[in-house]
Motif scaffolding. Structure first.
Motif, PDB file in Angstrom:
ATOM      1  N   GLU A 119     -17.685  34.752  -2.873  1.00 16.30           N
ATOM      2  CA  GLU A 119     -16.375  34.852  -2.015  1.00 16.30           C
ATOM      3  C   GLU A 119     -16.385  36.468  -1.493  1.00 16.30           C
ATOM      4  O   GLU A 119     -17.051  37.220  -1.706  1.00 16.30           O
ATOM      5  N   PHE A 378       0.978  41.005 -18.668  1.00 12.99           N
ATOM      6  CA  PHE A 378       0.485  40.041 -17.628  1.00 12.99           C
ATOM      7  C   PHE A 378       0.404  40.643 -16.362  1.00 12.99           C
ATOM      8  O   PHE A 378      -0.127  39.878 -15.217  1.00 12.99           O
ATOM      9  N   ARG A 390      -8.756  36.919  -1.176  1.00 16.22           N
ATOM     10  CA  ARG A 390     -10.168  36.404  -1.320  1.00 16.22           C
ATOM     11  C   ARG A 390     -10.398  35.117  -0.591  1.00 16.22           C
ATOM     12  O   ARG A 390      -9.365  34.317  -0.703  1.00 16.22           O
TER      13      ARG A 390
ATOM     14  N   LEU B 382      -6.629  30.604  -7.212  1.00 22.36           N
ATOM     15  CA  LEU B 382      -6.896  31.002  -8.761  1.00 22.36           C
ATOM     16  C   LEU B 382      -8.048  31.608  -9.150  1.00 22.36           C
ATOM     17  O   LEU B 382      -9.084  31.194  -8.522  1.00 22.36           O
ATOM     18  N   SER B 383      -8.077  32.674 -10.210  1.00 25.08           N
ATOM     19  CA  SER B 383      -9.387  33.241 -10.528  1.00 25.08           C
ATOM     20  C   SER B 383      -9.047  33.819 -11.937  1.00 25.08           C
ATOM     21  O   SER B 383      -8.257  33.897 -12.557  1.00 25.08           O
ATOM     22  N   TYR B 385      -9.159  36.779 -12.393  1.00 21.59           N
ATOM     23  CA  TYR B 385      -8.346  37.968 -12.132  1.00 21.59           C
ATOM     24  C   TYR B 385      -6.880  37.688 -12.444  1.00 21.59           C
ATOM     25  O   TYR B 385      -6.069  38.350 -13.223  1.00 21.59           O
ATOM     26  N   ASP B 386      -6.589  36.405 -12.519  1.00 19.10           N
ATOM     27  CA  ASP B 386      -5.086  36.029 -12.562  1.00 19.10           C
ATOM     28  C   ASP B 386      -4.869  35.894 -13.884  1.00 19.10           C
ATOM     29  O   ASP B 386      -3.367  35.714 -14.433  1.00 19.10           O
TER      30      ASP B 386
END
Lengths: 434, 434
Positions: A119, A378, A390, B382-383, B385-386
């Motif tokens: 990525e 969060f 990304r 989505l990752s 990190y989320d």
């Protein structure tokens, strides 16, 4: 006086829950008004901006120009006194140095089947920065919002700022220049957000809008989300100070008041293990309030939303700290550094007796745009990441396709997606699974 | 037939803009219905969940239990055929390996003034994963949503899934087990989102809610945002295939149809430099449609939203590719890898002739939850990190405070924030600036 809670009281849990659920903000419902303004700017562009700016800011952008020119910027910088300008430059350079460490590297690798994966991060093309006019116009906020965009590599950093009666804040303009803002327009409110999102003849559209604003600006950001990205909508500021009795109560009182003076809806909470120290801080708050310029606001905030919580030990405070998930957490206790590592939820932590939160508002380096209202559970402060995105990539070869293609076909078939299965199977050497 | 555009036409820009602005989604206004359901679950907890589930899913959770037990999970895994289960495990392990590379390290450093600065990442305490029931119930989606949470280190990964008439999809449950889901409840719709956000006696609240759903679920996520974090609301799927005439038209046609078969609102676009190849792909699409199980959906998507764009060179295509900012970009051209590096905006790139997009839907490793509707200009898939958030920290000492404290005082004074200035000045050795 702020409310007092003691962890040993029978009713502590109920009182603590009440404190957590204090509804400090009353947002008026401006949904329809904002929708009308957005539609108008979308349809009528610059003409709509001119009309709203005449009406709300009593300023004629058609004769004076929507853009603030480079010459006006020069004049503004000239108007700032040398010491303040120097301080602004120290701040800008420290904020830049910190944020440069955030620049993400991405990754790539080739796995055992020869499949190349990874990525990479790229900046958004253009970012818009909303800056409030009048009293809430903070140069520090310009630095904190624009520098991460510039560090991310955003090509266009576009600032909008209302100039009621044509009045600009020279320090805000100087901050914009220091921070790398590339365009500035004299427009505010929902109409400015609309211009940034949809574009007009004068203002090209951006991809991401950040920055604080009133209820109209916040609602406009909500409504354009999807067309562009937005930052999170900030609530009133908060500080949680955790302090033992080895602090000067006057220092801790000043820290509590530094949030309280922002806004009557701000919240300052002290957790301490010494009731006598709590009393001393409460008294010091009163003493400071006698001299502070924004005492009326600070007093209302402290008395309405403030709290002092006494605990038997800081270990017992840890779960409370995580439940509060404060925007700003100050740890003025022995062993603060080790204690900080045990905290799970906070926007920013100020470690030790010599680290007042205000140092982070201006000059330490990390961003001062931080998650409020317990959202640190969060979400995170503003960063370089917010101005980048990304893109993942995959590159297969024959060997890789033979290795994993049949599993993909199997799963596509299990999900009943025939074209998915076909698009893989058709490429398999022996048309396995096809 | 999908529409055809040629970059040399006089009207190309207008037609391209029309293509970009196709309104593919018609979201019904369910705001009030959802608000009522959320308020009901907030007030009445499990009883409200039971009532809605009886009404919407014709299923009694009070007698059957809200939670899916470990024994039921075992039985579901038993019910899946061995080959499909093996494929699911290959997928899970590859997705896990990829996402483990995303785990962010944070940083810390001490600057020349002795000030210690940095940021660290921590996982959210609990994540909720919405999984649609019925036809749209995809095991691959469970893997893609739950594995990043597990890799992030989230302690509770809570799945909610409606089970109309009590029917569950064994492969979805097997995927939940593979992905590290820790709790599963038989509830769907806005009521499930409410339970995850506010908690009930049975379902403890979470901090972040992810996963696809219908209009009610999407609106419920919008309304609980702020109380919890949410992922972005996904629009219909898209693919942009860039292909030269050295591809088998049947392969490229299969790739275009693999998005088109998702949903009539999906969009598939081909950019090619050869009009004859474009014709061949269009014919191959027709040929595939004659045999595919979801041909009716795929045909409607292709004819309504599909497009074939011919260009004179792929260099000329690059600005179009960035403007489309596709969720999925497939590069089946010579020099695809170098070309991929020049693309700025795309959710995921599939490089080379042997990398059909479907391989990424299931098994390659990167996430298949990706930004749609041109939002790849400012957002990412989505990752890990989320499911994490950053906490910044600062630790000052005497030397550091003397070095930068006076600048902070200066800026606080310039902003008229007296308590901010005081909280720094009071700690300065000679009370400079105080």
């Amino acid at each position: 006086m702020a409310r007092r809670l003691d962890i040993h009281e029978r009713e502590f849990e109920a009182h603590f829950r009440t404190l957590l659920s204090l509804k400090r903000e009353s947002a008026p419902d401006v949904r329809d008004t904002v929708a009308t303004i957005l539609a108008d700017v979308k349809a009528n562009g610059d003409a709509a901006l001119a009309a709203y700016t005449r009406r709300f800011d009593r300023f004629d952008v058609e004769t004076n120009g929507l853009a603030i020119t480079s010459a006006e910027l020069d004049a503004a910088v000239e108007a700032v006194d040398a010491d303040t300008l120097a301080a602004l430059r120290v701040a800008a350079s420290r904020i830049r140095a910190y944020h440069e460490r955030q620049r993400p590297a991405g990754f790539s690798f080739t796995d055992e089947a020869g499949i190349h994966l990874g990525e990479r991060w790229t900046a958004v093309d253009a970012a818009g920065l909303y800056v409030p006019g009048g009293l809430a116009s903070y140069p520090s906020s310009v630095l904190m919002n624009a520098i991460p965009a510039a560090v991310a590599g955003v090509g266009r950093v576009v600032m909008v700022v209302p100039t009621p009666e044509g009045v600009t804040n020279p320090l805000v303009l100087a901050a914009a220049r220091e921070a790398g803002v590339t365009e500035i327009y004299r427009v505010g409110g929902a109409q400015a957000v609309a211009a940034l999102a949809f574009g007009t003849a004068t203002i090209a559209p951006v991809d991401k809008i950040v920055g604080p604003g009133n209820a109209f600006v916040a609602e406009a950001k909500r409504q354009v989300f999807g067309t562009v990205g937005i930052d999170s909508i900030a609530g009133p500021s908060e500080i949680l100070v955790v302090a033992d009795n080895r602090n000067d109560p006057a220092w801790i009182a000043a820290d509590l008041l530094s949030q309280a003076e922002h806004d009557t809806a701000a919240q300052s909470i002290l957790i301490t293990d010494d009731a006598a120290f709590a009393d001393a801080v409460a008294a010091a708050v009163e003493a400071h309030l006698a001299t502070l310029p924004r005492a009326a606001i600070a007093r209302e905030s402290w008395e309405t939303n403030g709290a002092i919580i006494t605990v038997e030990s800081f270990d017992a405070a840890l779960p409370l700290i995580d439940r509060i998930a404060a925007e700003h957490l100050e740890l003025a206790i022995k062993g603060a550094e080790a204690f900080a590592a045990r905290v799970r939820h906070a926007g920013a932590i100020f470690i030790g007796r010599l680290t007042p939160e205000a140092i982070g508002d201006y000059i330490a380096g990390p961003n001062h745009v931080l998650p409020t209202s317990r959202t640190a559970r969060f979400s995170s402060g503003l960063s370089v990441y917010d101005f980048m995105k990304r893109t993942t990539f995959v590159q297969m070869n024959d060997e890789g396709l033979r290795a994993i293609g049949p599993s993909a076909v199997k799963l596509a078939e299990a999900e009943g997606l025939g074209a998915h299965a076909l698009s893989v199977a058709i490429r398999l050497p022996e048309k396995q699974g096809g």
